[in-house]
Design an enzyme around this catalytic site. Sequence first.
Site, PDB file in Angstrom:
ATOM      1  N   TYR A 184     204.102 -92.388  61.903  1.00 57.35           N
ATOM      2  CA  TYR A 184     205.461 -93.519  61.850  1.00 57.35           C
ATOM      3  C   TYR A 184     206.145 -92.867  62.315  1.00 57.35           C
ATOM      4  O   TYR A 184     206.883 -93.478  63.463  1.00 57.35           O
ATOM      5  CB  TYR A 184     205.616 -94.069  60.429  1.00 57.35           C
ATOM      6  CG  TYR A 184     206.759 -94.962  60.248  1.00 57.35           C
ATOM      7  CD1 TYR A 184     206.689 -96.241  60.514  1.00 57.35           C
ATOM      8  CD2 TYR A 184     207.865 -94.368  59.972  1.00 57.35           C
ATOM      9  CE1 TYR A 184     207.599 -97.201  60.474  1.00 57.35           C
ATOM     10  CE2 TYR A 184     209.079 -95.209  59.868  1.00 57.35           C
ATOM     11  CZ  TYR A 184     208.823 -96.549  60.401  1.00 57.35           C
ATOM     12  OH  TYR A 184     210.032 -97.322  60.311  1.00 57.35           O
ATOM     13  N   MET A 185     206.647 -91.723  62.227  1.00 58.40           N
ATOM     14  CA  MET A 185     207.820 -91.053  63.054  1.00 58.40           C
ATOM     15  C   MET A 185     207.460 -90.621  64.439  1.00 58.40           C
ATOM     16  O   MET A 185     208.466 -91.095  65.161  1.00 58.40           O
ATOM     17  CB  MET A 185     208.092 -89.763  62.414  1.00 58.40           C
ATOM     18  CG  MET A 185     208.662 -89.886  60.767  1.00 58.40           C
ATOM     19  SD  MET A 185     209.950 -90.928  60.636  1.00 58.40           S
ATOM     20  CE  MET A 185     211.245 -90.131  61.431  1.00 58.40           C
TER      21      MET A 185
END
Lengths: 215, 215
Positions: free
Chosen positions: B130-131
């Site tokens: 996600y990052m």
Amino acid sequence: MNVFLIGANGQVGKHIVRILKESKEHTLKAMVRSEEQAASLKEDGVTAVVANLEGSVDELATAMEGSDAVVFSAGSGGKTGPDKTLLVDLDGAVKSMEAAQKAGIERYVMVSAHQAHNRDSWKDSPIKPYMVAKHYADKILVESGLNYTIVRPGGLENDPGTGKVKASENLERGNIPREDVARTVVTSLAEENAYRRSFDLIAGELEIADALKQI
Amino acid sequence: MNVFLIGANGQVGKHIVRILKESKEHTLKAMVRSEEQAASLKEDGVTAVVANLEGSVDELATAMEGSDAVVFSAGSGGKTGPDKTLLVDLDGAVKSMEAAQKAGIERYVMVSAHQAHNRDSWKDSPIKPYMVAKHYADKILVESGLNYTIVRPGGLENDPGTGKVKASENLERGNIPREDVARTVVTSLAEENAYRRSFDLIAGELEIADALKQI
């Protein structure tokens, strides 16, 4: 050129290793993930270095030191999930670009995928997450300031190469032997007409060197 | 400003909807994925349009027409896999940037994540994919030419907002109520000191308007 190859153990990468070993213009440093892979390459007379695309930019930059060009032929592979796609095909690739810049290397050749620049072409693809990762890695490479070449091959085959290809910014879907992809990558290294260019690549009628002059 | 909100049904998005409804400076067009969500918003007096981040840039550009600013507060959510992370948080976000440009909209406010620009900070994170997606969406926004603001909140809480925050390019890890993230996003829309700026955001001591003037 001293060529730093990322993905030396991959299916296209192994052809690139063999072709560079035979080359008189280039020398090779092959990056692999394990000491075992490195030892096996060293037995074959290939300079190898252990580093990981999931490691740091600094680690990659150190591994690249002394090279003149980076070839990125790594892929997370079909067996891993989309998390590895994000970590290797996108973040790993971009880290290798940043590492090249850190190591003072200007030339960068990326093995991408047919029509990766064209979102409409893969909107219904079963490997859409992979295409998204390749799309953005390529996009960031184009904007990086590196002297890039992005090779976007069609369907990869294991047949022996013919040495004849078709290369152009936008091509219909087609297949190509992995060996011809590898030869095109190596030939593109010093071909100025391929500098700062991206192109689709499929089997064709032209000798690779001629095809690259006519992209 | 006429504000186009992507992710109106999300947890931060719902606060943004409420705050913009009460605003005298701004009007709102809320983008949602289903007719049911649109009908529910319309019952509350909110202008809503149905469109999908997995659709085309043209579809998004049409939905945005007449707006002055885009706010991106969508997220694939913790329950979906990393394939949706690639398709929504990265490709969906970048499509909305391209759509904004197509629709002639210059202002774009992104809800990102604490330290998304700093790869070292999330190298061991359980939500690393996600990052990665947020990192590259932000990076492409910065290079897009749009007049961006990237708000990178810390750990999101459901407590009522206090109206007091800390905003700076690099902050220690901290939490913040979703309501204060939403207020910061709305306040940033017309705050020139937030133009072409990215900042971490956690709970703090300053009124939001003052914090934004001191980033």
